[in-house]
Design an enzyme around this catalytic site. Structure first.
Site, mmCIF file in Angstrom:
data_model
loop_
_atom_site.group_PDB
_atom_site.id
_atom_site.type_symbol
_atom_site.label_atom_id
_atom_site.label_comp_id
_atom_site.label_asym_id
_atom_site.label_seq_id
_atom_site.Cartn_x
_atom_site.Cartn_y
_atom_site.Cartn_z
ATOM 1 N N ASP A 122 0.872 -1.298 0.305
ATOM 2 C CA ASP A 122 -0.050 -0.102 0.120
ATOM 3 C C ASP A 122 1.021 1.132 0.146
ATOM 4 O O ASP A 122 1.988 1.334 0.935
ATOM 5 C CB ASP A 122 -0.862 -0.101 1.247
ATOM 6 C CG ASP A 122 -2.035 0.789 1.198
ATOM 7 O OD1 ASP A 122 -2.314 1.285 0.033
ATOM 8 O OD2 ASP A 122 -2.620 1.089 2.258
ATOM 9 N N GLY A 182 -8.383 7.584 7.057
ATOM 10 C CA GLY A 182 -8.861 8.086 8.513
ATOM 11 C C GLY A 182 -10.219 8.037 8.545
ATOM 12 O O GLY A 182 -11.206 7.860 7.609
HETATM 13 P P1 13P Z 1 -9.356 4.305 5.098
HETATM 14 O O1 13P Z 1 -8.743 5.279 6.021
HETATM 15 O O2 13P Z 1 -10.674 5.115 4.656
HETATM 16 O O3 13P Z 1 -9.884 2.631 5.476
HETATM 17 O O4 13P Z 1 -8.521 4.015 3.723
HETATM 18 C C1 13P Z 1 -7.508 3.078 3.482
HETATM 19 C C2 13P Z 1 -6.882 3.190 2.476
HETATM 20 O O5 13P Z 1 -6.924 3.952 1.429
HETATM 21 C C3 13P Z 1 -5.371 2.650 2.395
HETATM 22 O O6 13P Z 1 -4.673 2.852 1.227
HETATM 23 O O1 G3H Z 2 -2.484 4.206 3.793
HETATM 24 C C1 G3H Z 2 -3.287 4.191 4.740
HETATM 25 C C2 G3H Z 2 -3.837 3.083 5.702
HETATM 26 O O2 G3H Z 2 -4.803 3.494 6.385
HETATM 27 C C3 G3H Z 2 -2.328 2.601 6.531
HETATM 28 O O3 G3H Z 2 -1.994 3.277 7.278
HETATM 29 O O4 G3H Z 2 0.202 3.689 7.647
HETATM 30 O O5 G3H Z 2 -0.980 3.793 9.797
HETATM 31 O O6 G3H Z 2 -0.299 1.546 8.504
HETATM 32 P P1 G3H Z 2 -0.624 3.224 8.185
HETATM 33 ZN ZN ZN Z 3 -4.751 4.756 0.771
#
Ligand code: 13P
Ligand code: G3H
Ligand code: ZN
Length: 348
Positions: A83, A199
């Site tokens: 991600d 968030g």
């Molecule tokens: P949310 O914070 O809406 O769950 O989104 C998560 C996200 O886009 C991770 O890449």
């Molecule tokens: O990219 C957004 C996700 O909610 C991941 O969050 O970096 O705190 O694991 P994090």
């Molecule tokens: Zn994201």
């Protein structure tokens, strides 16, 4: 063993008009909750790992957890995805640890805070795509910056997002630019900016088209009917879980997420990957609070974690059903990454 690439999974989803939730994972409990929900609904799944998750649990631990999930749930096609990769090294080291897909988020510079220009984004995303495709891994790119159309601000809550304010033009993906971006980079999927942010605090009231620009998705899909669209920041932040959280000492102020119905509308217009992290965090945290509040003598962590897992499992099952991925796992015959590499090489 059923580790699937994002490309193969989203091609299947497009062919059968469904969307796949991409749930963030940091630990065993999230992994078990997500995969148990996938098994019970016969759904393929994307588990995605942020840089924050990799720092929290460590690459070796995460890789072993994912291997264990694969062994425990052999009938479920699992896409393992990086991600918001911030540079080439993050993406390549993820592949080294068995990821079948990476996101190169070139909408921001390497610091994951400064908005990048189009040329930077194209150059770095093209480079990651070239390298990832050599070994059969898939690539998601992002065009436009995630942030609120209400305030112009990004969501830095999770450490990933721009600082300050941006104008509407940077917070909405331009369909013509998207067409050029996909052609230039060769990405397998495109994350778009439509007013969602990461968030819990996405919208101050139930979102209308002014602040959640689903029409932009429709316009991008009309120009790029064969491109898989990704919606980030797509937690729905259910009021029911906010209520449990607040009833047991939590202090979440009034907030609204992305309605599931809007995501379903997106799925009709090319949305194939839907990113969800906050909803599982909220459901789990609400259950931790409930246990702490109602069983004040309790100190066995498992008594906190088990209800949290059940809550996350319930959220996942709802999303698998709503997005139409339920019932699809058993219809997919997984193509190994080596074969995907051969297919990409053929296309070049
Ligand atoms: P949310 O914070 O809406 O769950 O989104 C998560 C996200 O886009 C991770 O890449
Ligand atoms: O990219 C957004 C996700 O909610 C991941 O969050 O970096 O705190 O694991 P994090
Ligand atoms: Zn994201």
């Amino acid at each position: 063993m059923a580790r699937i690439t994002l490309r193969q999974l989203l091609d299947h989803a497009a062919e059968h008009t469904y969307g796949v939730p991409a749930f963030n994972i940091n630990n065993m409990e999230q992994g078990l909750a997500i995969l148990e929900a996938a098994r019970s609904t016969d759904s393929p799944v994307i588990i995605q790992v942020s840089r924050g998750a990799r720092a929290y649990a460590g690459d070796i631990m995460l890789a072993r957890i994912i291997e264990a999930l694969e062994a425990m749930f052999p009938a479920i096609p699992i896409c393992v995805h990086q991600d918001h990769g911030n540079n080439v090294a993050t993406c390549l080291s993820a592949i080294q640890h068995g990821f079948t897909s990476v996101m190169m988020d070139g909408s921001l510079k390497e610091d994951a805070k400064t908005p990048a220009n189009y040329d930077y984004n194209v150059a770095i995303t093209t480079e990651v795509t070239r390298l990832a495709h050599m070994v059969g891994a898939s690539v998601e790119g992002e065009l436009g910056c995630l942030g609120s159309l209400e305030t112009g601000e990004g969501e830095a809550e999770d450490g990933h997002g721009f600082e300050g304010r941006l104008d509407r033009s940077m917070l909405l993906t331009d369909p013509d630019e998207a067409t050029r971006f996909v052609a230039a980079t060769g990405v397998d999927a495109l994350a778009v900016a439509i007013g969602t942010s990461h968030g819990a605090y996405k919208f101050s009231r139930k979102p209308t088209g002014e602040v959640l620009a689903m029409d932009v998705i429709e316009r991008i899909h009309a120009k790029l009917p064969n491109t898989h669209i990704v919606m980030h920041g797509s937690s729905s932040v259910p009021e029911s879980w906010q209520a449990v959280f607040n009833a047991h000492g939590g202090e979440m102020r009034e907030t609204y997420g992305v309605p599931v119905d809007e995501i379903i509308r997106g799925i009709r217009h090319g949305v194939r990957k839907i990113n969800i992290d906050t909803d599982l965090r909220l459901a789990a945290a609400a259950e931790f609070r409930r246990t702490a509040d109602t069983s004040r003598a309790e100190f066995d962590p498992r008594k906190f974690l088990k209800p949290a897992m059940d809550a996350m499992n319930a959220v996942c099952r709802e999303r698998f059903e709503a997005f139409g991925s339920a019932g699809q796992a058993s219809k997919i015959r997984v193509i190994p990454m080596s074969e995907m590499a051969r297919l990409y090489a053929h296309r070049r």
